[in-house]
Design a protein around this motif. Structure first.
Motif, PDB file in Angstrom:
ATOM      1  N   ARG A  20       5.086  -9.908   3.879  1.00  0.00           N
ATOM      2  CA  ARG A  20       5.284 -11.071   4.995  1.00  0.00           C
ATOM      3  C   ARG A  20       6.704 -11.669   4.542  1.00  0.00           C
ATOM      4  O   ARG A  20       7.706 -11.968   5.173  1.00  0.00           O
ATOM      5  N   ARG A  21       6.706 -11.921   3.256  1.00  0.00           N
ATOM      6  CA  ARG A  21       7.975 -12.512   2.818  1.00  0.00           C
ATOM      7  C   ARG A  21       9.256 -11.520   2.828  1.00  0.00           C
ATOM      8  O   ARG A  21      10.348 -11.933   3.269  1.00  0.00           O
ATOM      9  N   ALA A  22       9.112 -10.440   2.223  1.00  0.00           N
ATOM     10  CA  ALA A  22      10.236  -9.412   2.517  1.00  0.00           C
ATOM     11  C   ALA A  22      10.602  -9.032   3.770  1.00  0.00           C
ATOM     12  O   ALA A  22      11.813  -8.730   3.840  1.00  0.00           O
ATOM     13  N   HIS A  23       9.826  -8.853   4.713  1.00  0.00           N
ATOM     14  CA  HIS A  23      10.121  -8.402   6.112  1.00  0.00           C
ATOM     15  C   HIS A  23      10.378  -9.645   7.051  1.00  0.00           C
ATOM     16  O   HIS A  23      10.477  -9.595   8.072  1.00  0.00           O
ATOM     17  N   ARG A  24       9.989 -10.848   6.266  1.00  0.00           N
ATOM     18  CA  ARG A  24      10.495 -12.217   7.289  1.00  0.00           C
ATOM     19  C   ARG A  24       9.305 -12.250   8.510  1.00  0.00           C
ATOM     20  O   ARG A  24       9.715 -12.240   9.746  1.00  0.00           O
ATOM     21  N   LEU A  25       8.192 -11.823   8.031  1.00  0.00           N
ATOM     22  CA  LEU A  25       7.002 -11.921   9.167  1.00  0.00           C
ATOM     23  C   LEU A  25       6.214 -13.250   9.264  1.00  0.00           C
ATOM     24  O   LEU A  25       5.973 -13.777   8.020  1.00  0.00           O
ATOM     25  N   ASP A  26       5.898 -13.534  10.481  1.00  0.00           N
ATOM     26  CA  ASP A  26       5.087 -14.832  10.525  1.00  0.00           C
ATOM     27  C   ASP A  26       3.623 -14.651  10.162  1.00  0.00           C
ATOM     28  O   ASP A  26       3.081 -13.586   9.798  1.00  0.00           O
ATOM     29  N   GLU A  27       2.962 -15.620   9.968  1.00  0.00           N
ATOM     30  CA  GLU A  27       1.449 -15.659   9.426  1.00  0.00           C
ATOM     31  C   GLU A  27       0.669 -14.888  10.653  1.00  0.00           C
ATOM     32  O   GLU A  27      -0.079 -13.983  10.088  1.00  0.00           O
ATOM     33  N   ASP A  28       1.171 -14.887  11.865  1.00  0.00           N
ATOM     34  CA  ASP A  28       0.269 -14.212  12.849  1.00  0.00           C
ATOM     35  C   ASP A  28       0.790 -13.069  13.091  1.00  0.00           C
ATOM     36  O   ASP A  28       0.419 -12.360  14.151  1.00  0.00           O
ATOM     37  N   ASP A  29       1.702 -12.584  12.468  1.00  0.00           N
ATOM     38  CA  ASP A  29       2.420 -11.181  12.872  1.00  0.00           C
ATOM     39  C   ASP A  29       1.646 -10.074  12.562  1.00  0.00           C
ATOM     40  O   ASP A  29       0.847  -9.977  11.366  1.00  0.00           O
ATOM     41  N   GLU A  30       1.157  -9.129  13.583  1.00  0.00           N
ATOM     42  CA  GLU A  30       0.200  -8.139  13.142  1.00  0.00           C
ATOM     43  C   GLU A  30       1.010  -6.622  13.283  1.00  0.00           C
ATOM     44  O   GLU A  30       0.243  -5.758  13.449  1.00  0.00           O
ATOM     45  N   SER A  31       1.980  -6.684  12.668  1.00  0.00           N
ATOM     46  CA  SER A  31       2.832  -5.532  12.677  1.00  0.00           C
ATOM     47  C   SER A  31       2.577  -4.533  11.351  1.00  0.00           C
ATOM     48  O   SER A  31       3.106  -3.627  11.406  1.00  0.00           O
ATOM     49  N   PHE A  32       1.730  -4.859  10.767  1.00  0.00           N
ATOM     50  CA  PHE A  32       1.304  -4.143   9.543  1.00  0.00           C
ATOM     51  C   PHE A  32      -0.128  -4.465   9.331  1.00  0.00           C
ATOM     52  O   PHE A  32      -0.767  -5.578   9.852  1.00  0.00           O
ATOM     53  N   SER A  33      -0.866  -3.701   8.461  1.00  0.00           N
ATOM     54  CA  SER A  33      -2.310  -3.706   8.442  1.00  0.00           C
ATOM     55  C   SER A  33      -2.725  -3.436   6.976  1.00  0.00           C
ATOM     56  O   SER A  33      -2.157  -2.328   6.497  1.00  0.00           O
ATOM     57  N   ILE A  34      -3.579  -3.864   6.405  1.00  0.00           N
ATOM     58  CA  ILE A  34      -4.157  -3.637   4.996  1.00  0.00           C
ATOM     59  C   ILE A  34      -5.569  -3.126   5.032  1.00  0.00           C
ATOM     60  O   ILE A  34      -6.270  -4.100   5.324  1.00  0.00           O
ATOM     61  N   ARG A  35      -5.665  -2.022   4.885  1.00  0.00           N
ATOM     62  CA  ARG A  35      -7.323  -1.608   4.967  1.00  0.00           C
ATOM     63  C   ARG A  35      -7.707  -1.344   3.521  1.00  0.00           C
ATOM     64  O   ARG A  35      -7.268  -0.854   2.586  1.00  0.00           O
ATOM     65  N   ASP A  36      -8.944  -1.674   3.548  1.00  0.00           N
ATOM     66  CA  ASP A  36      -9.868  -1.942   2.323  1.00  0.00           C
ATOM     67  C   ASP A  36     -10.861  -0.705   2.712  1.00  0.00           C
ATOM     68  O   ASP A  36     -11.595  -0.638   3.310  1.00  0.00           O
TER      69      ASP A  36
END
Ligand code: ADP
Ligand code: MG
Length: 652
Positions: free
Chosen positions: A495-511
């Protein structure tokens, strides 16, 4: 030999009571032929039952061969009856499903003596003139013939005393005379005969006639027949001898009888074991599915690598529907470096791009999946080649044209017996050198994990696929316990590197543990569902068995009475019904096992589910069906065993 003193017997039915015997005293010597006469209801049968130890007096003394038998326990009385007494009843009481010879040797199986007694039974049958009919069943005979079989049965244990209660009551005068001649013959051999009759001409065959009225003996006289006879002494048997054992085929007898009884009511038996059948089938199918799911899950997870996370552009569609639409975050090698720098949480990270590839070697042609992978991918996903080697850092930096191929690709391009390492193939028209063969992974889900070609991620992006971003980043957390923390950190870094908001859903981390949990919770739910079906079916099936066994006990009350009269002990009767119950549940269980294996097989073939039937589940199911039979058969069997012989014989 027999001494009765002041015997009383009162029947109680609710409030009212019938005083059937009012002080009977009687002495009977060995070898006598006695007829007990009197009007109907005068107490003749009651007296005979007490003499034959089928019933106990309420008060008075009974000595048999000098031994007080009034307070003997049931089982000892049974043994005594088996050893010294033979019974002939007005209603014959033959077992309808058995051959004559089996009917005749029935007392023998309760004797505890060795041998099957077939010869002895044949000898008695021949004696009563039915030797040729030995394999017939009772309902193929006339009444007189049936009574002759009953006499043969009474004689098979060579009893000292033969008790006959109205033996000719159901027969015409001609056959009555035949039966009486046989009894007379037995008397001449030296046996004691005690016969109840209400007919004067039948009583005339005896040498002593006792007349009863209202529960008392009113006359006791010798007949003219007594004059012509010299008594033959017979050695008194050892009346206490009681051998219990299995050696005489007692158990085998129970098994055959149980099978006969099941086979005689095929439809009924089948319907009553349906519950067991369904229960067992679902246990088998359940365990096959559970085991199969577990195995395929384990395979999948090892092929994925442990503690694995995947970071990808686009919103998470993992929990069903997409949670956001529109923008996609595109990852670069800088992101991989940033994630890899999260020491403490992350041990490895590798960028990946994928696409499809057309492979050519000589005239062979094959299209497959192309994966451009980073350096750590080999370790993370256990892809380091056993044959050949992994990429080097330098190759990755220089975007070199080197490839690692899966075994399916090797087979398609080179066939068998050729080492592809060092060979040059064309991937999308570009020449690549093969440097290794990826370890075989088999099928994961529906996909062949070996149908793949791996090349350096840089080569893939800039030379083959023409992309300048990564499709996803694989991350390995340093331990299962830090997976959650790793996800948080990665999320923050991206989020920091791409300057994304907290609620930005443009990527996901799957476990992967999420997937693992989802898979195992699905199988767990399914196992529980099938398990409860199985439990309910077994319970319902058990109740079904209990019900049918109770019906069977009721239907066969007279058979039970007869068996007890000729010497079956409580344990024998119980065992017989338990064997029958277990026989039924076991049969149901075995059909259920076949059905369960069939269902599992059907699911694997037609629905593609992975199943694994185990010997353990078959043994478990067999055990369960036996146990159900034992548990639910116990009460009916106990009920049967507790029946009083006289009451059971009277039962209509
Ligand atoms: P018999 O054989 O001489 O005809 P029983 O000995 O069978 O006579 O019966 C004597 C009396 O006892 C009769 O009044 C009969 O009704 C009664 N009795 C016999 N058995 C039972 C029983 N199980 N319960 C109640 N009363 C009985
Ligand atoms: Mg009677």
């Amino acid at each position: 030999m027999i001494e009765l003193r002041d015997i009383h017997r009162t029947y109680r039915i609710g409030e009212s009571s019938v005083h059937a015997l009012r002080g009977v005293s009687l002495t009977i010597g060995q070898g006598e032929f006695i007829a007990i006469m009197g009007a109907s209801g005068s107490g003749k049968s009651t007296l005979m039952h007490i003499l034959g130890m089928l019933d106990k007096p309420d008060s008075g003394e009974y000595r048999l061969l000098g031994r007080d038998v009034r307070n003997l326990p049931e089982d000892e009385l049974a043994t005594l009856r088996n050893n010294v007494a033979g019974f002939v009843f007005q209603q014959f009481h033959l077992l309808k499903r058995m051959s004559l010879v089996d009917n005749v040797r029935l007392p023998h199986i309760y004797s505890g003596e060795r041998g099957d007694c077939r010869a002895g039974a044949m000898e008695r049958l021949t004696m009563v003139g039915l030797g040729e009919r030995a394999m017939n069943t009772p309902n193929q005979l006339s009444g007189g013939q049936q009574q002759r079989v009953a006499i043969a049965r009474a004689l098979v244990r060579d009893p000292m005393i033969v008790f006959a209660d109205e033996p000719t009551g159901n027969l015409d005068s001609h056959t009555s005379a035949e039966i009486m001649r046989i009894l007379q013959e037995l008397h001449r051999e030296g046996r004691t005969i005690i016969m109840v009759t209400h007919e004067q001409d039948i009583a005339a065959y005896a040498e002593r006639v006792i007349t009863m009225s209202d529960g008392k003996i009113v006359r006791d006289e010798r007949t003219p027949a007594a004059e012509h006879r010299t008594p033959v002494a017979q050695a008194a048997p050892d009346i206490a001898s009681s051998v219990s054992g299995w050696g005489n085929g007692r158990f085998a007898g129970f098994v055959t009888q149980a099978l006969q009884s099941i086979m005689a009511n095929k439809v009924r038996s089948f319907l009553s074991v349906l519950g067991i059948l369904v229960g067992v089938a679902s246990v088998i199918a359940m365990m096959a599915l559970g085991r199969g799911a577990q195995v395929s899950m384990e395979e999948q997870l090892t092929s994925l690598g442990s503690n694995l996370l995947s970071v990808r552009g686009g919103s998470s569609t993992f929990r069903g529907a997409a949670q956001g639409a529109g923008s996609v975050t595109r990852f670069t090698f800088r992101d991989v470096e940033r994630i890899a720098a999260l020491k403490g949480q992350v041990s490895h990270a590798a960028g990946v791009v994928s696409g499809s590839a057309q492979l050519v070697y000589g005239s062979a042609n094959w299209s497959t999946t192309l994966e451009g992978v980073g350096m750590d991918y080999g370790i993370m996903r256990s892809m380091l080649p056993d044959v050949g080697r992994w990429f080097t850092d330098a190759e990755l930096k220089r975007r070199e044209k080197v490839a690692i191929v899966g075994v399916s690709v090797v087979k398609e391009l080179f066939g068998t017996g050729v080492n592809p390492v060092g060979k040059t193939i064309r991937i999308n028209r570009i020449n690549f050198t093969i440097i290794g063969i990826a370890p075989a992974k088999g099928f994961t889900g529906h996909r062949d994990a070996d149908d793949v070609v791996l090349i350096p991620v840089t080569t893939a992006m800039y030379r083959v696929l023409g992309k300048d971003y990564l499709d996803r980043i694989y991350v390995e957390a340093s331990a299962p316990s830090v997976i959650d923390r790793a996800i948080e950190e990665i999320d923050r870094v991206i989020r920091r590197a791409h300057r994304l908001d907290e609620d930005d859903e443009s990527f996901s981390i799957r476990d992967m543990t999420e997937i693992q949990e989802m898979l195992s919770s699905t199988t767990r739910t399914m196992s529980m569902l099938l398990g409860s079906i199985a439990a309910i079916s077994l319970l319902v099936g058990g109740i079904g068995i209990m019900n049918i066994m109770l019906v069977s006990v009721t239907e066969r009350t007279r058979e039970i009475g007869l068996r007890k009269a000729i010497g079956a002990r409580e344990g024998d009767i119980m065992l017989q019904f338990l064997v029958e119950a277990v026989g039924m549940t076991l049969t149901g269980g075995l059909i259920g096992i076949l059905a369960g294996i069939g269902v599992a097989w059907g699911l694997s073939v037609f629905a593609g589910w992975s199943v694994q039937t185990s010997l353990y589940s078959v043994l478990l199911a067999t055990g369960f069906s036996v146990l159900t039979g034992l548990c639910f058969g116990l009460w009916p069997a106990k009920k049967a065993a507790a029946l009083k012989p006289v009451e059971a014989l009277r039962y209509e």
